[in-house]
Design a protein around this motif. Structure first.
Motif, PDB file in Angstrom:
ATOM      1  N   UNK A 276       0.819  -1.218   0.000  1.00  0.00           N
ATOM      2  CA  UNK A 276       0.000   0.000   0.000  1.00  0.00           C
ATOM      3  C   UNK A 276       0.847   1.260   0.000  1.00  0.00           C
ATOM      4  N   UNK A 277       1.810   1.352   0.906  1.00  0.00           N
ATOM      5  CA  UNK A 277       2.611   2.574   0.980  1.00  0.00           C
ATOM      6  C   UNK A 277       3.454   2.757  -0.274  1.00  0.00           C
ATOM      7  N   UNK A 278       4.008   1.669  -0.807  1.00  0.00           N
ATOM      8  CA  UNK A 278       4.836   1.771  -2.013  1.00  0.00           C
ATOM      9  C   UNK A 278       4.013   2.279  -3.195  1.00  0.00           C
ATOM     10  N   UNK A 279       2.849   1.703  -3.397  1.00  0.00           N
ATOM     11  CA  UNK A 279       2.025   2.090  -4.541  1.00  0.00           C
ATOM     12  C   UNK A 279       1.416   3.478  -4.367  1.00  0.00           C
ATOM     13  N   UNK A 280       1.275   3.920  -3.122  1.00  0.00           N
ATOM     14  CA  UNK A 280       0.701   5.249  -2.892  1.00  0.00           C
ATOM     15  C   UNK A 280       1.593   6.351  -3.446  1.00  0.00           C
ATOM     16  N   UNK A 281       2.860   6.056  -3.679  1.00  0.00           N
ATOM     17  CA  UNK A 281       3.784   7.044  -4.239  1.00  0.00           C
ATOM     18  C   UNK A 281       3.585   7.242  -5.733  1.00  0.00           C
ATOM     19  N   UNK A 282       2.918   6.278  -6.379  1.00  0.00           N
ATOM     20  CA  UNK A 282       2.821   6.305  -7.838  1.00  0.00           C
ATOM     21  C   UNK A 282       1.390   6.290  -8.370  1.00  0.00           C
ATOM     22  N   UNK A 283       0.421   6.073  -7.501  1.00  0.00           N
ATOM     23  CA  UNK A 283      -0.984   6.066  -7.919  1.00  0.00           C
ATOM     24  C   UNK A 283      -1.771   7.053  -7.063  1.00  0.00           C
ATOM     25  N   UNK A 284      -2.785   7.646  -7.658  1.00  0.00           N
ATOM     26  CA  UNK A 284      -3.623   8.594  -6.906  1.00  0.00           C
ATOM     27  C   UNK A 284      -4.607   7.876  -5.993  1.00  0.00           C
ATOM     28  N   UNK A 285      -5.084   6.710  -6.429  1.00  0.00           N
ATOM     29  CA  UNK A 285      -6.055   5.961  -5.644  1.00  0.00           C
ATOM     30  C   UNK A 285      -5.741   4.473  -5.708  1.00  0.00           C
ATOM     31  N   UNK A 286      -6.065   3.771  -4.630  1.00  0.00           N
ATOM     32  CA  UNK A 286      -6.009   2.322  -4.593  1.00  0.00           C
ATOM     33  C   UNK A 286      -7.371   1.789  -4.172  1.00  0.00           C
ATOM     34  N   UNK A 287      -7.704   0.625  -4.682  1.00  0.00           N
ATOM     35  CA  UNK A 287      -8.900  -0.096  -4.245  1.00  0.00           C
ATOM     36  C   UNK A 287      -8.438  -1.383  -3.582  1.00  0.00           C
ATOM     37  N   UNK A 288      -9.006  -1.675  -2.417  1.00  0.00           N
ATOM     38  CA  UNK A 288      -8.689  -2.927  -1.735  1.00  0.00           C
ATOM     39  C   UNK A 288      -9.886  -3.868  -1.787  1.00  0.00           C
ATOM     40  N   UNK A 289      -9.631  -5.106  -2.120  1.00  0.00           N
ATOM     41  CA  UNK A 289     -10.616  -6.170  -1.927  1.00  0.00           C
ATOM     42  C   UNK A 289     -10.123  -6.986  -0.744  1.00  0.00           C
ATOM     43  N   UNK A 290     -10.678  -6.703   0.414  1.00  0.00           N
ATOM     44  CA  UNK A 290     -10.218  -7.347   1.638  1.00  0.00           C
ATOM     45  C   UNK A 290     -10.911  -8.698   1.766  1.00  0.00           C
ATOM     46  N   UNK A 291     -10.108  -9.727   1.759  1.00  0.00           N
ATOM     47  CA  UNK A 291     -10.598 -11.086   1.820  1.00  0.00           C
ATOM     48  C   UNK A 291      -9.645 -11.894   2.692  1.00  0.00           C
ATOM     49  N   UNK A 292      -9.873 -13.197   2.781  1.00  0.00           N
ATOM     50  CA  UNK A 292      -8.952 -14.055   3.554  1.00  0.00           C
ATOM     51  C   UNK A 292      -8.673 -15.322   2.760  1.00  0.00           C
ATOM     52  N   UNK A 293      -7.502 -15.408   2.160  1.00  0.00           N
ATOM     53  CA  UNK A 293      -7.138 -16.631   1.450  1.00  0.00           C
ATOM     54  C   UNK A 293      -6.688 -17.712   2.419  1.00  0.00           C
ATOM     55  N   UNK A 294      -7.071 -18.930   2.162  1.00  0.00           N
ATOM     56  CA  UNK A 294      -6.577 -20.064   2.943  1.00  0.00           C
ATOM     57  C   UNK A 294      -5.884 -21.004   1.958  1.00  0.00           C
ATOM     58  N   UNK A 295      -4.589 -20.832   1.835  1.00  0.00           N
ATOM     59  CA  UNK A 295      -3.732 -21.590   0.902  1.00  0.00           C
ATOM     60  C   UNK A 295      -3.946 -21.191  -0.558  1.00  0.00           C
ATOM     61  N   UNK A 296      -5.056 -20.577  -0.869  1.00  0.00           N
ATOM     62  CA  UNK A 296      -5.299 -20.068  -2.221  1.00  0.00           C
ATOM     63  C   UNK A 296      -6.374 -19.000  -2.117  1.00  0.00           C
ATOM     64  N   UNK A 297      -6.765 -18.447  -3.247  1.00  0.00           N
ATOM     65  CA  UNK A 297      -7.745 -17.360  -3.266  1.00  0.00           C
ATOM     66  C   UNK A 297      -9.142 -17.906  -2.983  1.00  0.00           C
ATOM     67  N   UNK A 298      -9.380 -18.267  -1.734  1.00  0.00           N
ATOM     68  CA  UNK A 298     -10.625 -18.960  -1.390  1.00  0.00           C
ATOM     69  C   UNK A 298     -11.678 -18.058  -0.773  1.00  0.00           C
ATOM     70  N   UNK A 299     -11.360 -16.772  -0.590  1.00  0.00           N
ATOM     71  CA  UNK A 299     -12.354 -15.768  -0.184  1.00  0.00           C
ATOM     72  C   UNK A 299     -13.136 -16.163   1.063  1.00  0.00           C
ATOM     73  N   UNK A 300     -12.420 -16.475   2.127  1.00  0.00           N
ATOM     74  CA  UNK A 300     -13.056 -16.754   3.408  1.00  0.00           C
ATOM     75  C   UNK A 300     -13.451 -15.447   4.101  1.00  0.00           C
ATOM     76  N   UNK A 301     -14.372 -15.538   5.036  1.00  0.00           N
ATOM     77  CA  UNK A 301     -14.807 -14.379   5.803  1.00  0.00           C
ATOM     78  C   UNK A 301     -13.611 -13.765   6.529  1.00  0.00           C
ATOM     79  N   UNK A 302     -13.533 -12.460   6.482  1.00  0.00           N
ATOM     80  CA  UNK A 302     -12.396 -11.745   7.054  1.00  0.00           C
ATOM     81  C   UNK A 302     -12.335 -11.934   8.569  1.00  0.00           C
TER      82      UNK A 302
END
Length: 423
Positions: A276-302
């Motif tokens: 986040x901090x690194x990209x904030x130097x080069x982009x005006x906005x960031x979007x986060x998709x806050x999820x919880x991967x369990x060994x892969x992109x499994x989209x568990x409840x946060x």
């Protein structure tokens, strides 16, 4: 659970303790109230949507579980969201996918969608004083069966999806104008290959060209923001994903689009908090998709785990609240879906509150003085500070359930509403 007197008394003690390290808990609560979190509609119906089609869920997306009572109509989904809203304090938004359109029974293909197909969602959002965000839906469609969409070698298929995304942008801008807050429209595609391809460059050239065509028309950022989302791998695209992090990072920086970081879209040992901090130097906005991967992109409840707290700390520590758009992205059909929304969203808010209660300036001063011993001691001590008492008071002050009190309301709603959907 705790009575109101206990909540107020515990808060008074916490307020005093935080005050001793220079933190005004009232200001922290006020700041928390102003940070919007975009809840995701697809938790309520397992990413089914409301299109008049027989297409099955595809694109490497899986919703597992068969907990009873999922929403089957727009009215049911909105009702479930309304119930969740009563259990979750703070400023909320709703993130919609294009497949959640309402056509009054008419078959409308993806390249034919219009703002009128979402007017009920806008009316509902106005009634609840929330903003809407949007996503074109480039999966679960017969023109996505090859695993390629905007990077497809067939120009006709690419043009179909380009038109879909162009129309989605107009719908997103319609949301922004109607609701007085910019809609963040995120483009994610499932494009990739199961096995190692010979040509890695060609699909990326085609994707770049497709994105250029989609974003050609300039739109007012007061109403609409374009975001693009990368992925490391997926089911059916284990060996190669066209829209990699490097591809989209380069594209976002060059074209001044919003870059989306999904917590489950990187290597299992990678975290998005450190980006986040690194990209904030080069982009005006960031979007986060806050999820919880369990060994892969499994989209568990946060969960309120270390990474969620680090994400919140990065946003708050670096004054990025107005530049980082926080969205949630999980879909668990193994538990009550309203409870999933409630647990996940409240956890995101708790993480933000913990960050707001940190004496960041004092810690940075210790760091600049190379007093790493005292810095570590403070950071560890803060972990046991009574942020929970501040959270309970925040819920109490704003009229929302304290602790686990919300579970009784979910139980009653399940008995009175959800149970009848199974009959």
């Amino acid at each position: 659970m705790r009575n109101k007197k206990q909540v107020v008394e515990a808060y008074a003690l916490a307020k005093d303790l935080y005050g001793r390290i220079g933190i005004d808990t009232e200001k922290a609560i006020e700041r928390l109230t102003q940070i919007p979190i975009s809840m995701h509609c697809w938790q309520g119906d397992d990413v089914t949507g409301f299109e008049q089609t027989d297409c099955q869920l595809s694109g490497g997306i899986q919703s597992t579980g068969n907990y009873s009572g999922k929403a089957k109509t727009p009215e049911q989904l909105r009702g479930d969201l309304e119930k969740a809203f009563t259990l979750i304090p703070g400023k909320k938004r709703l993130n919609l996918h294009a497949m959640y359109l309402e056509t009054e029974g008419e078959r409308v293909d993806r390249d034919e969608i219009e703002p009128k197909h979402f007017k009920k969602w806008v009316s509902w959002a106005k009634g609840h004083n929330i903003g809407l965000d949007f996503n074109p839906t480039l999966f679960s469609h017969d023109k996505a069966n090859d695993g390629l969409t905007l990077s497809h070698p067939n120009k006709g298929i690419r043009d179909f999806w380009i038109e879909h995304c162009k129309r989605a942008r107009k719908i997103s801008a319609y949301f922004g104008r109607a609701l007085g807050t910019p809609s963040v429209m995120n483009i994610w595609i499932p494009d990739g290959f199961k096995d190692v391809p010979v040509d890695r460059l060609g699909p990326r050239q085609r994707l770049k060209d497709s994105l250029d065509k989609i974003l050609e028309e300039k739109m007012d950022p007061a109403y609409h923001l374009d975001a693009i989302e990368s992925k490391l791998f997926g089911i059916g695209s284990e060996s190669y994903v066209v829209g990699s992090h490097e591809f989209y990072m380069g594209y976002a920086v060059k074209n001044d689009t919003v870059l989306c970081l999904d917590a489950g879209h990187f290597h299992p040992t990678e975290v998005i908090s450190n980006k986040i901090s690194a990209l904030s130097l080069f982009t005006n906005h960031l979007l986060l998709h806050v999820s919880r991967p369990v060994r892969w992109d499994s989209d568990h409840v946060v969960l309120l785990d270390e990474e969620l707290r680090e994400i919140a700390l990065e946003i708050v520590r670096h004054n990025l609240v107005n530049r980082v758009h926080i969205g949630l992205d999980f879909f668990d059909a193994s538990i009550n879906r309203i409870a999933a929304w409630t647990i996940g969203t409240r956890n995101m808010m708790k993480a933000l509150l913990i960050a707001l209660l940190e004496p960041t300036d004092a810690l940075i001063k210790l760091e600049q003085d190379f007093n790493f011993t005292k810095r570590l001691a403070y950071l560890e001590e803060l972990k046991s500070y009574p942020w929970q008492a501040v959270w309970d008071y925040y819920c109490h002050k704003n009229g929302f359930p304290i602790g686990l009190d919300w579970m009784e309301e979910v139980k009653n709603y399940e008995a009175e509403v959800l149970a009848y959907r199974c009959k």
